[in-house]
Design a protein around this motif. Structure first.
Motif, PDB file in Angstrom:
ATOM      1  N   MET A   1      -0.868  38.373 -16.399  1.00 38.02           N
ATOM      2  CA  MET A   1       0.239  38.375 -17.343  1.00 38.02           C
ATOM      3  C   MET A   1       1.403  37.553 -16.794  1.00 38.02           C
ATOM      4  SD  MET A   1       0.657  39.445 -20.293  1.00 38.02           S
ATOM      5  CE  MET A   1       2.001  39.220 -21.355  1.00 38.02           C
ATOM      6  N   SER A   2       1.606  37.621 -15.493  1.00 33.91           N
ATOM      7  CA  SER A   2       2.684  36.823 -14.886  1.00 33.91           C
ATOM      8  C   SER A   2       2.450  35.335 -15.084  1.00 33.91           C
ATOM      9  CB  SER A   2       2.793  37.128 -13.392  1.00 33.91           C
ATOM     10  OG  SER A   2       3.195  38.460 -13.204  1.00 33.91           O
ATOM     11  N   VAL A   3       1.204  34.899 -14.953  1.00 34.69           N
ATOM     12  CA  VAL A   3       0.885  33.478 -15.159  1.00 34.69           C
ATOM     13  C   VAL A   3       1.146  33.104 -16.615  1.00 34.69           C
ATOM     14  CG1 VAL A   3      -0.988  31.776 -15.172  1.00 34.69           C
ATOM     15  CG2 VAL A   3      -0.782  33.372 -13.264  1.00 34.69           C
ATOM     16  N   LEU A   4       0.733  33.964 -17.540  1.00 31.07           N
ATOM     17  CA  LEU A   4       0.944  33.689 -18.958  1.00 31.07           C
ATOM     18  C   LEU A   4       2.435  33.584 -19.283  1.00 31.07           C
ATOM     19  CD1 LEU A   4      -0.278  33.454 -21.849  1.00 31.07           C
ATOM     20  CD2 LEU A   4       0.102  35.911 -22.032  1.00 31.07           C
ATOM     21  N   VAL A   5       3.214  34.551 -18.823  1.00 29.90           N
ATOM     22  CA  VAL A   5       4.637  34.599 -19.181  1.00 29.90           C
ATOM     23  C   VAL A   5       5.458  33.581 -18.392  1.00 29.90           C
ATOM     24  CG1 VAL A   5       6.710  36.049 -19.160  1.00 29.90           C
ATOM     25  CG2 VAL A   5       4.548  36.989 -19.942  1.00 29.90           C
ATOM     26  N   PHE A   6       5.338  33.613 -17.059  1.00 30.20           N
ATOM     27  CA  PHE A   6       6.207  32.782 -16.220  1.00 30.20           C
ATOM     28  C   PHE A   6       5.640  31.392 -15.944  1.00 30.20           C
ATOM     29  CE2 PHE A   6       7.226  37.203 -15.029  1.00 30.20           C
ATOM     30  CZ  PHE A   6       8.540  37.213 -15.462  1.00 30.20           C
ATOM     31  N   GLY A   7       4.321  31.241 -16.046  1.00 30.80           N
ATOM     32  CA  GLY A   7       3.708  29.945 -15.783  1.00 30.80           C
ATOM     33  C   GLY A   7       3.500  29.105 -17.027  1.00 30.80           C
ATOM     34  N   LEU A   8       3.203  29.757 -18.157  1.00 34.22           N
ATOM     35  CA  LEU A   8       2.928  29.007 -19.381  1.00 34.22           C
ATOM     36  C   LEU A   8       4.025  29.152 -20.435  1.00 34.22           C
ATOM     37  CD1 LEU A   8      -0.879  29.807 -19.774  1.00 34.22           C
ATOM     38  CD2 LEU A   8       0.165  27.716 -18.910  1.00 34.22           C
ATOM     39  N   TYR A   9       4.286  30.388 -20.855  1.00 31.71           N
ATOM     40  CA  TYR A   9       5.181  30.587 -21.993  1.00 31.71           C
ATOM     41  C   TYR A   9       6.616  30.134 -21.727  1.00 31.71           C
ATOM     42  CZ  TYR A   9       8.012  32.445 -25.622  1.00 31.71           C
ATOM     43  OH  TYR A   9       8.931  32.534 -26.628  1.00 31.71           O
ATOM     44  N   PHE A  10       7.263  30.704 -20.718  1.00 30.72           N
ATOM     45  CA  PHE A  10       8.686  30.421 -20.531  1.00 30.72           C
ATOM     46  C   PHE A  10       8.970  28.952 -20.228  1.00 30.72           C
ATOM     47  CE2 PHE A  10      12.772  30.171 -18.472  1.00 30.72           C
ATOM     48  CZ  PHE A  10      13.569  30.798 -19.417  1.00 30.72           C
ATOM     49  N   PRO A  11       8.209  28.293 -19.355  1.00 31.90           N
ATOM     50  CA  PRO A  11       8.507  26.872 -19.121  1.00 31.90           C
ATOM     51  C   PRO A  11       8.377  26.009 -20.383  1.00 31.90           C
ATOM     52  CG  PRO A  11       7.117  27.715 -17.383  1.00 31.90           C
ATOM     53  CD  PRO A  11       7.190  28.785 -18.432  1.00 31.90           C
ATOM     54  N   ARG A  12       7.532  26.426 -21.311  1.00 28.89           N
ATOM     55  CA  ARG A  12       7.340  25.633 -22.529  1.00 28.89           C
ATOM     56  C   ARG A  12       8.332  25.981 -23.631  1.00 28.89           C
ATOM     57  NH1 ARG A  12       0.775  25.768 -23.079  1.00 28.89           N
ATOM     58  NH2 ARG A  12       0.369  24.478 -21.250  1.00 28.89           N
ATOM     59  N   HIS A  13       8.663  27.261 -23.791  1.00 30.73           N
ATOM     60  CA  HIS A  13       9.425  27.690 -24.959  1.00 30.73           C
ATOM     61  C   HIS A  13      10.825  28.218 -24.648  1.00 30.73           C
ATOM     62  CE1 HIS A  13       5.908  27.029 -27.402  1.00 30.73           C
ATOM     63  NE2 HIS A  13       5.211  27.660 -26.484  1.00 30.73           N
ATOM     64  N   ARG A  14      11.098  28.617 -23.442  1.00 35.83           N
ATOM     65  CA  ARG A  14      12.444  29.000 -22.985  1.00 35.83           C
ATOM     66  C   ARG A  14      13.090  30.126 -23.781  1.00 35.83           C
ATOM     67  NH1 ARG A  14      12.706  26.341 -18.091  1.00 35.83           N
ATOM     68  NH2 ARG A  14      11.995  24.236 -18.395  1.00 35.83           N
ATOM     69  N   ARG A  15      12.302  31.077 -24.253  1.00 35.93           N
ATOM     70  CA  ARG A  15      12.893  32.231 -24.948  1.00 35.93           C
ATOM     71  C   ARG A  15      12.920  33.416 -23.998  1.00 35.93           C
ATOM     72  NH1 ARG A  15      11.704  33.545 -31.030  1.00 35.93           N
ATOM     73  NH2 ARG A  15      13.033  35.251 -30.384  1.00 35.93           N
ATOM     74  N   ARG A  16      14.087  33.666 -23.446  1.00 36.83           N
ATOM     75  CA  ARG A  16      14.271  34.754 -22.487  1.00 36.83           C
ATOM     76  C   ARG A  16      13.971  36.106 -23.113  1.00 36.83           C
ATOM     77  NH1 ARG A  16      17.959  38.428 -20.880  1.00 36.83           N
ATOM     78  NH2 ARG A  16      18.302  38.669 -18.662  1.00 36.83           N
ATOM     79  N   ASP A  17      14.321  36.285 -24.392  1.00 35.30           N
ATOM     80  CA  ASP A  17      14.139  37.576 -25.053  1.00 35.30           C
ATOM     81  C   ASP A  17      12.667  37.958 -25.198  1.00 35.30           C
ATOM     82  OD1 ASP A  17      13.954  35.426 -26.920  1.00 35.30           O
ATOM     83  OD2 ASP A  17      14.296  36.794 -28.586  1.00 35.30           O
ATOM     84  N   LEU A  18      11.776  36.978 -25.270  1.00 40.89           N
ATOM     85  CA  LEU A  18      10.359  37.300 -25.408  1.00 40.89           C
ATOM     86  C   LEU A  18       9.692  37.609 -24.071  1.00 40.89           C
ATOM     87  CD1 LEU A  18       9.169  34.928 -28.244  1.00 40.89           C
ATOM     88  CD2 LEU A  18       9.423  37.398 -28.295  1.00 40.89           C
ATOM     89  N   VAL A  19      10.309  37.236 -22.971  1.00 34.19           N
ATOM     90  CA  VAL A  19       9.739  37.556 -21.658  1.00 34.19           C
ATOM     91  C   VAL A  19       9.598  39.064 -21.518  1.00 34.19           C
ATOM     92  CG1 VAL A  19      10.176  37.512 -19.163  1.00 34.19           C
ATOM     93  CG2 VAL A  19      10.487  35.442 -20.515  1.00 34.19           C
ATOM     94  N   VAL A  20      10.649  39.793 -21.775  1.00 38.65           N
ATOM     95  CA  VAL A  20      10.603  41.251 -21.653  1.00 38.65           C
ATOM     96  C   VAL A  20       9.684  41.853 -22.707  1.00 38.65           C
ATOM     97  CG1 VAL A  20      12.643  41.741 -23.055  1.00 38.65           C
ATOM     98  CG2 VAL A  20      11.966  43.331 -21.274  1.00 38.65           C
ATOM     99  N   ALA A  21       9.620  41.257 -23.888  1.00 38.90           N
ATOM    100  CA  ALA A  21       8.728  41.778 -24.930  1.00 38.90           C
ATOM    101  C   ALA A  21       7.269  41.650 -24.513  1.00 38.90           C
ATOM    102  CB  ALA A  21       8.977  41.049 -26.248  1.00 38.90           C
ATOM    103  N   PHE A  22       6.882  40.495 -24.024  1.00 34.23           N
ATOM    104  CA  PHE A  22       5.493  40.301 -23.598  1.00 34.23           C
ATOM    105  C   PHE A  22       5.132  41.229 -22.445  1.00 34.23           C
ATOM    106  CE2 PHE A  22       5.827  35.672 -25.128  1.00 34.23           C
ATOM    107  CZ  PHE A  22       5.427  36.022 -26.401  1.00 34.23           C
ATOM    108  N   LEU A  23       6.012  41.324 -21.466  1.00 37.36           N
ATOM    109  CA  LEU A  23       5.735  42.179 -20.306  1.00 37.36           C
ATOM    110  C   LEU A  23       5.668  43.651 -20.706  1.00 37.36           C
ATOM    111  CD1 LEU A  23       7.994  40.496 -17.606  1.00 37.36           C
ATOM    112  CD2 LEU A  23       5.518  40.310 -17.823  1.00 37.36           C
ATOM    113  N   GLY A  24       6.632  44.097 -21.496  1.00 39.61           N
ATOM    114  CA  GLY A  24       6.679  45.504 -21.892  1.00 39.61           C
ATOM    115  C   GLY A  24       5.488  45.928 -22.721  1.00 39.61           C
TER     116      GLY A  24
END
Length: 181
Positions: A1-24
């Motif tokens: 999940m860390s790779v998905l969120v911090f390695g793929l999603y955030f570098p591409r889309h930059r939505r901080r609010d979805l980081v916590v949503a995906f992790l939670g």
């Protein structure tokens, strides 16, 4: 999940609010599914309770993404509490895992210089390069994404969703860091 969120999603889309949503949501599902797999209660109960989230989400006022993550985590904690199955330490450990992930994923210092907002500009901008330059000038920040929602050529306005960040050494970045302490 860390790779998905911090390695793929955030570098591409930059939505901080979805980081916590995906992790939670991920850790909540993991915890409940893991607990239900060793419980005498059927998986149908767990899936039915998660269905409650969907119903409430559809029938209530719109929630922000981070609020959905807290809501989902609260639901997962409520399911884990009364379950008895497996080792006695399993439910409290899974509950602690959910709380830890939510604490870290929604920490104010995590990606604190990144922002997202919808802006209304007082001119109709059709050229994307000119739009990004104008937004960077207005915000004094680096624009990572600018999605035009509406251009009104009659009233000369542009509605745009912009994702941006402040440079680490900027005055705004320092002010944000001070405000998050």
């Amino acid at each position: 999940m860390s790779v998905l969120v911090f390695g793929l999603y955030f570098p591409r889309h930059r939505r901080r609010d979805l980081v916590v949503a995906f992790l939670g949501v991920n850790v909540g599902v993991l915890a409940v599914a893991g607990s239900l797999s060793s419980s005498s209660v059927g998986a149908g109960l767990g899936l039915g309770l998660f269905g409650v989230l969907s119903i409430i989400r559809l029938r209530s006022t719109e929630l922000d993404q981070h609020e959905v993550a807290y809501y989902f985590s609260a639901l997962a904690l409520g399911i884990l509490g009364p379950l008895s199955g497996g080792p006695i330490w399993l439910s409290p450990a899974l509950m602690a895992l959910i709380l830890l992930v939510m604490y870290l994923g929604d920490h104010p210092r995590l990606f604190r210089s990144y922002r997202r907002q919808v802006m209304v500009l007082d001119n109709a901008v059709i050229d994307h390069v000119a739009l990004v330059a104008q937004l960077e000038r207005i915000l004094g920040a680096r624009v990572h994404a600018a999605t035009v929602e509406r251009v009104d050529l009659v009233n000369e306005t542009t509605v745009v969703e912009v994702r941006y960040s402040y440079a680490a050494g900027s005055r705004r970045s320092a002010a944000l860091a001070e405000a998050s302490r």
